[in-house]
Design a protein around this motif. Sequence first.
Motif, mmCIF file in Angstrom:
data_model
loop_
_atom_site.group_PDB
_atom_site.id
_atom_site.type_symbol
_atom_site.label_atom_id
_atom_site.label_comp_id
_atom_site.label_asym_id
_atom_site.label_seq_id
_atom_site.Cartn_x
_atom_site.Cartn_y
_atom_site.Cartn_z
ATOM 1 N N ASN A 90 -14.017 -1.540 1.214
ATOM 2 C CA ASN A 90 -14.245 -1.277 -0.048
ATOM 3 C C ASN A 90 -15.776 -1.974 -0.889
ATOM 4 O OD1 ASN A 90 -14.072 -0.628 -2.883
ATOM 5 N ND2 ASN A 90 -12.926 1.207 -2.095
ATOM 6 N N GLY A 139 -14.052 -3.383 -4.468
ATOM 7 C CA GLY A 139 -12.896 -4.197 -3.141
ATOM 8 C C GLY A 139 -13.351 -5.216 -3.322
ATOM 9 N N THR A 147 -7.377 -6.998 3.849
ATOM 10 C CA THR A 147 -7.132 -5.939 3.091
ATOM 11 C C THR A 147 -6.746 -4.489 4.276
ATOM 12 O OG1 THR A 147 -8.742 -4.876 1.273
ATOM 13 C CG2 THR A 147 -10.134 -5.882 3.144
ATOM 14 N N HIS A 165 -7.427 -1.106 -4.107
ATOM 15 C CA HIS A 165 -7.332 -1.992 -3.294
ATOM 16 C C HIS A 165 -6.533 -3.426 -3.401
ATOM 17 C CE1 HIS A 165 -11.416 -1.966 -5.253
ATOM 18 N NE2 HIS A 165 -11.033 -2.702 -5.982
ATOM 19 N N CYS A 194 0.307 -1.196 0.151
ATOM 20 C CA CYS A 194 -0.018 0.042 0.186
ATOM 21 C C CYS A 194 0.222 1.126 -0.005
ATOM 22 C CB CYS A 194 -0.823 -0.252 1.300
ATOM 23 S SG CYS A 194 -2.340 -1.493 1.055
ATOM 24 N N THR A 209 -4.764 -7.070 -2.106
ATOM 25 C CA THR A 209 -5.902 -8.596 -0.250
ATOM 26 C C THR A 209 -4.512 -9.306 -0.590
ATOM 27 O OG1 THR A 209 -6.492 -9.130 -2.669
ATOM 28 C CG2 THR A 209 -8.289 -8.192 -0.814
#
Length: 280
Positions: free
Chosen positions: A115, A118, A83, A69, A54, A71
């Motif tokens: 999300n 997501g 996530t 997003h 991220c 994961t």
Amino acid sequence: MAAVMQPPKKSIDLNGRISIYQPEQKGLIFPEIPSFTSAAAQRQHLKERLVGACRAFALQGYDYGFAGHLTVRDPENPGLYWTNPMAVHFSQVKVSNLILADHEGTVVEGRHAINRAGFVLHAAVHEAHPDIVAMCHAHTVYGTAFAALGKPLAPISQDAAAFFEDHVVIGDEAGQVAVEVKAGHKVANAFKGVKAAIHQNHGLLTASRHSIESAAFWFIALERCCQQQLMIDATGITPRLVSEERARYSREHVGSDYIGWLHFQTIWDQLIATQSDMFD
């Protein structure tokens, strides 16, 4: 339509190594894939690398409001995945605010919401493909622009060859926001045996059967290749492409999940040196 992965006509005897890039000479400093003595230790490792992915996206400028997003599947409970939290900037994601969710989108650990888009896309892919451990998506400038063309990436370079016959273009429900479960199923169906997808009028998605680091690096690489392709298209000159045989050879040696993981180690080292709050 899914691409059919073709083996390269030439190969190299790696003498038991995963990649040609692993040194044959012993005793040299080189990244090693970690091993774990417990599921808890592996989970902590995965969560830290998810945060690192991220933060890497933040450094690349991939933020767009709450969109995007990443994961990674939980090592002990494969029906659950970690996530990034909803409406938290990539640069502010840290271990303490990650969330754990199931395939129905229920948050089972964490304080933040998930999300919806997501959950619809990523949960469907994780559920349909037990071998996929990580996935990435963001609304990037060049990937979104290139996706509007509805065509695959051409082997214009060694870097682009890493995606040769290893990505698909998804035209289903192009441009319609993915908030219905059926949209996730259509994306999931496309991820058979490939590491990336260009979702028409939407953007890029990458998946890894190895690690979140690999999924994140190949997303960064795909966005970069889309930028280069758009630059070439803008010249109006037809480029000279890498031949199919050479593209497959390059894909074998520079396009694997392991190579994606290896590339990410340079990013990880930079993050460790500059962003210690990741582990808060």
